[in-house]
Enzyme design. Structure first.
Site, mmCIF file in Angstrom:
data_model
loop_
_atom_site.group_PDB
_atom_site.id
_atom_site.type_symbol
_atom_site.label_atom_id
_atom_site.label_comp_id
_atom_site.label_asym_id
_atom_site.label_seq_id
_atom_site.Cartn_x
_atom_site.Cartn_y
_atom_site.Cartn_z
ATOM 1 C CG LEU A 476 -39.822 10.790 14.433
ATOM 2 C CD1 LEU A 476 -40.202 9.837 15.568
ATOM 3 C CD2 LEU A 476 -40.992 11.702 14.097
ATOM 4 C CG HIS A 477 -33.427 12.736 13.492
ATOM 5 N ND1 HIS A 477 -32.610 11.828 12.830
ATOM 6 C CD2 HIS A 477 -33.863 12.096 14.606
ATOM 7 C CE1 HIS A 477 -32.578 10.701 13.513
ATOM 8 N NE2 HIS A 477 -33.334 10.836 14.593
#
Length: 572
Positions: A476-477
């Site tokens: 989730l980057h």
């Protein structure tokens, strides 16, 4: 929370991490009126799924909290990958894992390499990191950490015996311990900082936006979905406002400046919908190009990760806390005392290492958890377990984001091209072998009940890659989809000196999409820093003076510089 005017000095699109910082900082100028438009709902103080740290697994995949993005089928994985994005004030800082990591100082030295990017080196970024932090785990005289910023950081505590054994296992495997992965030495194993304060999530909205709402010149409007930018009739490059929809009605608001802070998905999408991007691609979607910037939606980066799970032989893990029968007690303990298992994100420690001698600074990140559970809440079928999250930090795989139509409500086409290069595959094989080597050390023997996932049947390089393709998840980057860079770079979108979109007037980008390269860690802290720095740029303030400090450099400094395993007073 709603707007009081039809015209503002600044309209910020997105009330997430960067937008919360900008809303607070820009409204410090009392003669400027600021509006933050957030497409999601408010982050209510009573919402346990947001405020309770251990509830972090519940918002992901829940349409009330998560925009529920998915990639297209990833060509090198043969499947789609889910991407949670915060559908609430605070953005993804209201649903993330609350891990605070600056990245390595060398990340920012890399940012500063291109012409015109010199003010984004570590010395220029450090004062803004310090400005945003209150680091309770740092000594008052620590010159690398901040001590009075809005983001309150808890260190560790990593008191579960599994953490200490994991850190010791890292030393037995040939690595070192470090007191602070955000301090002098990132490389090594030790406790992490988390954005948890007094047992509650410390989101960007809680830290920045909420305290600023008492100002009369700051308005925040939630459930406001921006559909398009408005341009001057006589100047197609000049932005004069935005149109948004709320409760089915269309509204228009005018602005002296519009700042895109919608994140790495929404910002390039809105730029393309507004005619800013690759001209030929825009024409193919029936959109009249305003500015040819082929880098919009390109250079897309993300971190992929896997969980290596083990059965625990001793009853010391947090696995029993997943029992639905115990959850009411755990919840009540948190509600009335802000204590207990629910008051932590449980990502209390981990480490950073180099998987080979060809890299100058850590390319692998480890998050250790004294529990065996997936991010979606699916628990391992054991009474007690633990796991380590691992993945390469600066993969050279690159993806793209492209709109599918002129409809702003249609989600874009997203491909990250995970595992698309030989270097990426090699680092993944190294990552799994390094992690397994650490987990099999003597320090883990009292607890090691055997590997659950991927399991002993996965051994060869190809078997490892097959497992990663099947089991890998986004960390989730997402970042870098409208990157900063000089105008001489044909793929640059944002001017690093002004944060303005190249060739456009009154339009800036401040969020993860503007990062030129992703950092080797969780990206929330770098986004906050970027927004703090951008706020001074936008306000025309003199930037904070650069601070040149020492930090550990492999191959230059003594190998054990800053390492803690020989310090008798180091508790880990």
């Amino acid at each position: 929370m709603r707007r009081k005017r039809d015209s503002y000095d600044y309209v910020i699109i997105g009330g997430g991490s960067a937008g919360s910082v900008l809303g607070a900082r820009l409204s410090e100028d009392k003669d400027k009126n600021v509006l933050v438009l957030e497409a999601g709902r408010s982050d209510y103080f009573w919402d346990l799924f947001i405020q309770m740290p251990a509830a972090l697994m519940f918002p992901s995949g829940n349409r009330f909290y998560d925009w529920e993005y998915q990639t297209d089928e990833e060509p090198h994985m043969g499947r789609r990958v889910d991407h949670a994005r915060g559908k609430v004030l605070g953005g993804s800082s209201s649903i993330n894992g609350m891990i605070y990591q600056r990245g390595n100082p060398m990340d920012y030295e890399g940012w500063a390499e291109p012409e015109g990017m010199d003010t984004w080196d570590f010395a220029h970024c450090l004062p803004y990191f310090k400005k945003l932090e209150t680091t309770y785990g740092a000594a008052p005289y620590d010159k690398v950490r901040g001590h009075d910023g809005p983001i309150k950081l808890k260190r560790g505590p990593a008191t579960n015996p599994l953490f200490k054994s994991f850190f010791n296992a890292g030393v037995e495997a040939g690595y070192h311990k470090t007191a602070d992965v955000n301090g002098y030495r990132q490389e090594g194993f030790g406790p992490f900082d988390s954005q948890v304060h007094h047992g509650r999530r410390m989101s960007a909205s809680r830290a920045y936006l909420r305290p600023a709402l008492r100002r009369r010149n700051l308005d925040v409007e939630t459930r406001a979905f921006v559909t398009k930018l408005i341009f001057d009739e006589n100047n197609s490059k000049k932005v004069t406002g935005v149109t948004f929809k709320k409760n089915g009605k269309e509204h228009t608001v005018h602005a002296n400046e519009v700042i895109l802070s919608g994140g790495a998905f929404n910002t390039p999408q809105l730029l393309q919908l507004s005619g800013i991007g690759d001209s030929e691609f825009l024409k193919s979607k029936g959109i009249e190009p305003r500015m040819h910037l082929p880098g919009v939606g390109e250079n897309f980066e993300d971190h992929l990760e896997v969980y290596i799970q083990h059965k625990c032989k001793q009853p010391v893990s947090l696995q029993p806390s997943l029992d639905v029968k115990r959850m009411p007690f755990i919840g009540l303990q948190w509600i009335f005392a802000r204590k207990g298992a629910a008051a932590s994100n449980h990502f209390e420690g981990g480490g950073f290492v180099r998987s080979n001698d060809d890299v100058d600074y850590p390319n692998l990140m480890f998050h250790f958890l004294p529990i065996a559970v997936r991010y979606d809440g699916q628990k391992a079928p054991v009474a007690h377990g633990y796991q380590v999250h691992v993945g390469p930090m600066y993969s050279n795989s690159r993806g793209s984001l492209k709109i599918k139509s002129k409809d702003p409500f249609e989600k874009p086409s997203i491909v990250f091209n995970y595992l698309s290069t030989k270097e990426d595959e090699r680092e993944w094989i190294e990552a799994i072998r390094v992690a397994r080597n650490i987990l099999k050390q003597k320090a883990m023997d009292p607890f090691n009940g055997g590997e659950i996932s991927p399991g002993p049947q996965v051994q060869t390089d190809e078997e490892i890659l097959d497992w990663v393709r099947k089991d890998g998840e986004t960390a989730l980057h997402p970042s870098c989809s409208a990157k900063m860079g000089p105008a001489s770079d044909p793929m640059a979108v944002v001017d690093p000196l002004t944060m303005k979109v190249h060739g456009m007037e009154n339009l800036r980008v401040v969020d993860a999409s503007a990062m030129p390269r992703t950092t080797n860690g969780n990206i929330h802290a770098p986004v906050l820093m970027l927004a703090e720095k951008a706020a001074d740029i936008i306000r025309g303030r003199k930037p904070l003076e650069p601070q040149y400090v020492d930090y550990y450099k492999h191959g230059i400094d003594d190998e054990k510089a800053g390492a803690m395993e020989d310090d008798p007073f180091y508790q880990y």
